[in-house]
Design an enzyme around this catalytic site. Structure first.
Site, PDB file in Angstrom:
ATOM      1  N   ILE A  91       0.857  -1.194   0.000  1.00  0.00           N
ATOM      2  CA  ILE A  91       0.000   0.000   0.000  1.00  0.00           C
ATOM      3  C   ILE A  91       0.889   1.239   0.000  1.00  0.00           C
ATOM      4  O   ILE A  91       1.675   1.442   0.931  1.00  0.00           O
ATOM      5  CB  ILE A  91      -0.926   0.046   1.236  1.00  0.00           C
ATOM      6  CG1 ILE A  91      -1.762  -1.231   1.338  1.00  0.00           C
ATOM      7  CG2 ILE A  91      -1.828   1.279   1.177  1.00  0.00           C
ATOM      8  CD1 ILE A  91      -2.698  -1.262   2.549  1.00  0.00           C
ATOM      9  N   THR A  92       0.769   2.059  -1.047  1.00  0.00           N
ATOM     10  CA  THR A  92       1.565   3.291  -1.053  1.00  0.00           C
ATOM     11  C   THR A  92       0.884   4.324  -0.158  1.00  0.00           C
ATOM     12  O   THR A  92      -0.348   4.361  -0.045  1.00  0.00           O
ATOM     13  CB  THR A  92       1.725   3.860  -2.480  1.00  0.00           C
ATOM     14  OG1 THR A  92       0.445   4.314  -2.955  1.00  0.00           O
ATOM     15  CG2 THR A  92       2.292   2.823  -3.442  1.00  0.00           C
ATOM     16  N   ALA A  94       0.850   4.611   3.140  1.00  0.00           N
ATOM     17  CA  ALA A  94       0.104   3.979   4.240  1.00  0.00           C
ATOM     18  C   ALA A  94       0.414   4.639   5.585  1.00  0.00           C
ATOM     19  O   ALA A  94       0.055   4.111   6.631  1.00  0.00           O
ATOM     20  CB  ALA A  94       0.424   2.488   4.291  1.00  0.00           C
ATOM     21  N   GLY A  97      -4.220   8.647   6.896  1.00  0.00           N
ATOM     22  CA  GLY A  97      -5.487   8.650   6.187  1.00  0.00           C
ATOM     23  C   GLY A  97      -5.985   7.294   5.715  1.00  0.00           C
ATOM     24  O   GLY A  97      -5.946   6.292   6.443  1.00  0.00           O
ATOM     25  N   TYR A 274      -4.520  18.339  -9.204  1.00  0.00           N
ATOM     26  CA  TYR A 274      -4.891  17.152  -8.421  1.00  0.00           C
ATOM     27  C   TYR A 274      -6.031  16.395  -9.104  1.00  0.00           C
ATOM     28  O   TYR A 274      -5.973  15.167  -9.261  1.00  0.00           O
ATOM     29  CB  TYR A 274      -5.316  17.572  -7.001  1.00  0.00           C
ATOM     30  CG  TYR A 274      -5.962  16.438  -6.233  1.00  0.00           C
ATOM     31  CD1 TYR A 274      -5.193  15.540  -5.495  1.00  0.00           C
ATOM     32  CD2 TYR A 274      -7.342  16.241  -6.259  1.00  0.00           C
ATOM     33  CE1 TYR A 274      -5.793  14.477  -4.804  1.00  0.00           C
ATOM     34  CE2 TYR A 274      -7.948  15.198  -5.584  1.00  0.00           C
ATOM     35  CZ  TYR A 274      -7.168  14.316  -4.854  1.00  0.00           C
ATOM     36  OH  TYR A 274      -7.757  13.277  -4.179  1.00  0.00           O
TER      37      TYR A 274
END
Ligand code: LMG
Ligand code: NDP
Ligand code: PMR
Length: 399
Positions: A91-92, A94, A97, A274
């Site tokens: 999981i990038t 992590a 949030g 974004y």
């Protein structure tokens, strides 16, 4: 065994090279996390300490998950009952949030070992601890998505650990809604698209090979999307709206020098950058599906987890926004979800046996039931997806 452990040593987690520590400290400052020079020493010694710990842990994980020796499904000798090894999920982002909440949900299920791929090792370690993750359920590895070198280094380190990769979750993101001027990644890309899209694009392309080799019953590549990139929704119509145009800025490398820092070639706008990056995320997921689902059996998915109005994503927004945004979402739009709930949602996309359909953008209704959502016209434009793919692979050095 001693030899094997030794060979795992450098891979158990990546310590940035000398130069890289400087780079990540610089980035941390940029994002408001101030790491002073005095902390540099701490960082290094703590990194070494953790490396020692991981040597033991990854050894254990390896015993549990080593690909050829331990197949994903074992037949237990006693009753012929089938048992599944723990899945390994990267999981990038992590360290806070949604990513942290997802790591927690998966780790607590007892079925997953979470590799937390984070740019700030200490922050990730503290976050894992305060979230109550049990040591044997996670490993932290350094990954700075704002540097293609770091992405490649991460992949190399991960491979050296010889851990099978079963699921990759591209979750990390940055958002600079009030920036007047663009910032750039180590490779000179505007930072929002550079981090959220291009860093993940390279990571996913490289790790596709590793995912393909996994013998886990359901292997998945997930890219977190958002409602705000979809102009078929009210939220997606709040200005500035996402729009990739003809990709002229992306083709120019988003350098802000001879080409625009924006994908469509327009004037810089941090909020739009974004939202554009999220459109790229959703297009990339679909392009992966078209190119690789049949061949590899990997499930490609994206999602909108709900409005998690309290996360670090809004750290660069003005204080008034950060105060009013959560009640606004809770009581007016009713789009609010807690970090915990959003983590459960993403954890479902990682591991729920009923969410194996590929090419899908998942959302949840007010009763928290998942459904396949419609993407906007632009975010489902196959021709644009192909172009974004082709331009992106040139930018990250794959073509
Ligand atoms: C921009 O401003 C900034 O300019 C930019 O720098 C960046 O920060 C960006 O997204 C981030 O925001 C957005 C700004 C402009 O919106 C605001 O936040 C201003 C608030 C205005 C208050 C309106 C009253 C709301 C009720 C009060 C509640 C109190 C709590 C307030 C909390 C605020 C937290 C958000 O936005 C505007 O220009 C205003 C108009 C926005 C309306 C957009 C809706 C368009 C709808 C169009 C319909 C299209 C149909 C779609 C079809 C859908 C079908 C399902
Ligand atoms: P957070 O800011 O809490 O989490 C973002 C994570 O990304 C952090 O861990 C951050 O690291 C990490 N990150 C940022 N830059 C880099 C980098 N260069 N390299 C590695 N990691 C990096 O935000 P959220 O949890 O809200 O965001 C998670 C995902 O959810 C994003 O993809 C976002 O677009 C999406 N999303 C969020 C929504 C919301 O309402 N919050 C709604 C819809 C989608 P660090 O901790 O070091 O800063
Ligand atoms: Mg939005 C149903 C309405 C809805 C939902 C689900 C969101 C989600 N937002 C909605 C409506 C509105 N927002 C309306 C009517 C307004 C004008 C008052 C509004 C404004 C607004 C702002 C200024 N909203 C925002 C911002 C941001 O800076 C956030 C953003 O765009 O980040 C990119 C944001 C968001 N609104 C959302 C969600 C999920 C976000 C942020 C996170 C994201 O997309 O990742």
């Amino acid at each position: 065994m001693a030899l094997q452990t030794a060979s795992l040593l450098p891979a158990s987690f990546s310590i940035p090279k000398e130069g890289k520590i400087g780079a990540s400290l610089k980035d941390s400052t940029l994002f408001g996390v101030s790491l002073s020079d005095s902390l540099k020493g701490d960082f290094t010694s703590s990194a070494l300490r953790c490396k020692r710990e991981l040597r033991q842990k990854v050894g254990a994980v390896k015993a549990e998950t080593a690909a050829p020796a331990t197949p994903a499904v074992n037949k237990s000798s006693s009753e012929g009952k089938k048992t599944l090894r723990k899945g390994n999920v990267v999981i990038t982002g992590a360290s806070s949030g949604l990513g942290l909440a997802t790591a927690k949900a998966l780790a607590e299920s007892g079925k997953w070992h979470v590799i937390m791929a984070c740019r700030d090792y200490l922050k990730a370690a503290r976050a894992a601890k305060s979230a109550g993750l049990a040591k044997e359920n996670y490993t932290i590895m350094h990954l700075d998505l704002a540097s293609l070198d770091s992405v490649r280094q991460f992949v190399e380190n991960f491979r050296r650990s010889e851990t099978p990769l079963d699921v990759l979750v591209n979750n990390a993101a940055v958002y600079f809604p009030t920036a007047k001027e663009p910032s750039f990644t180590a490779d000179g890309f505007e930072i929002s698209v550079g981090t959220n899209h291009l860093g993940h694009f390279l990571l996913s392309r490289l790790l596709l090979e590793d995912l393909s080799k996994s013998d886990y019953p359901s292997k998945r590549l997930i890219i977190v999307g958002s409602i705000t990139g979809n102009t078929n929704t009210l939220a997606g119509n709040v200005p500035p709206k996402a729009n990739l145009g003809d990709l002229r800025g992306l083709a120019g490398g988003l350098t802000g020098l001879n080409s625009s820092a924006m994908i469509d070639g327009g004037d810089f706008d941090g909020a739009k950058a974004y939202k554009d990056s999220k459109v790229c995320n959703m297009l990339t997921m679909q392009e992966f599906h078209r190119r690789y689902h049949e061949e590899t059996g990997i499930t490609f998915a994206s999602l909108y987890p709900g409005c998690i109005a309290t996360t670090g994503l809004f750290r660069e927004h003005i204080p008034l926004f950060r105060t009013l945004f959560p009640p606004f979402q809770k009581y007016i739009t009713k789009g609010y979800v807690s970090e915990e709930e959003s983590g459960k949602r993403l954890a479902q996309v990682v591991s729920d046996p009923s969410l194996t359909k590929s090419g899908v953008y998942w959302s949840w209704n007010n009763a928290s039931a998942s459904f396949e959502n419609q993407l906007s016209q632009e975010a489902s434009d196959a021709e644009k997806a192909r172009k974004v793919w082709e331009v992106s692979e040139k930018l990250v050095g794959l073509a």
